[in-house]
Scaffold this active site. Structure first.
Site, short mmCIF file in Angstrom:
data_model
loop_
_atom_site.label_atom_id
_atom_site.label_comp_id
_atom_site.label_asym_id
_atom_site.label_seq_id
_atom_site.Cartn_x
_atom_site.Cartn_y
_atom_site.Cartn_z
CE1 TYR A 15 42.18 -0.47 29.05
CE2 TYR A 15 40.25 -0.63 30.45
CZ TYR A 15 41.48 -1.10 30.06
OH TYR A 15 42.04 -2.18 30.69
CG HIS A 20 41.58 -0.96 21.53
ND1 HIS A 20 41.65 -1.30 20.20
CD2 HIS A 20 41.46 -2.14 22.20
CE1 HIS A 20 41.60 -2.62 20.07
NE2 HIS A 20 41.48 -3.15 21.26
CG ASN A 68 38.18 -9.79 24.78
OD1 ASN A 68 37.44 -9.11 25.48
ND2 ASN A 68 39.05 -10.64 25.28
CG ASP A 93 41.24 0.19 17.35
OD1 ASP A 93 40.13 -0.31 17.66
OD2 ASP A 93 42.31 -0.39 17.59
CG ASN A 114 41.30 -9.56 19.73
OD1 ASN A 114 41.45 -10.47 18.92
ND2 ASN A 114 42.23 -9.20 20.59
#
Length: 189
Positions: A15, A20, A68, A93, A114
């Site tokens: 990631y 994100h 989350n 973001d 989230n």
């Protein structure tokens, strides 16, 4: 006064540099700019750095949880040090802002994010913390959002995100002085 900056993202190399993770990237940029070493910290489920910027003490936290579950890390840190959420800046973001846009916000709801949703839930609906929203644009279709946010995007978009991070760094002095109007003016120009 801002005493802690929390940069949101997802953990792991998969990631890194995704849309994100722009909040985590911003926090790493703050650490580099002000020579603050960030290290893994299991107690707070993340990576933590502490340092001084002039006379100001600052903590930097990047949760190692998935987006989350960001509240798990944030609440562990705030509760241990008994820090009021109003002295926290969460960098994240934002799909509702165009790429290359940064906006400062004081309090408010989660706006469908989230990470913010979980932080607010873990803090007992305490949403008085400040936010630095970094635009990543919207894919145009709600069904495409989950895939879109974990993609890196085109080269031009990455450059825009980096410039936006620089823009956010340029207002740090105003945030530490609680000069919100100057910070807003500089971000919006």
């Amino acid at each position: 006064m801002i005493n802690i900056i929390v940069g949101l993202g997802n953990p792991g190399d998969k990631y890194a540099d995704t849309r994100h993770n722009v909040g985590a990237a911003f926090t790493v940029a703050v650490a580099k700019s002000f020579n603050i070493k960030i290290q893994p910290n299991k107690k707070y489920f993340g990576q933590l750095g502490k340092g001084r910027i002039g006379d100001h003490e600052l903590s930097l936290l990047i949760p190692n949880t998935f987006m989350n579950e960001s509240g798990k890390s944030v609440s562990a840190f705030l509760n241990f040090y008994r820090i009021d959420p109003s002295s926290m800046l969460v960098v994240h973001d934002d799909l509702d802002l165009p790429v290359g846009t940064a906006r400062y916000k004081d309090g408010g709801g989660h706006g469908g994010h989230n990470g913010l949703r979980d932080i607010i839930a873990c803090l007992g609906n305490e949403n008085s913390f400040k936010r630095l929203r970094i635009g990543i644009d919207h894919p145009g279709d709600k069904k495409k959002v989950n895939k879109y946010v974990i993609q890196k995007g085109k080269k031009e978009e990455k450059i825009d995100r980096l410039q936006c991070i620089d823009k956010g760094l340029s207002v740090m002095e105003f945030l530490f002085q609680e000069d919100w109007n100057s910070a807003l003016n500089k971000l919006n120009n």
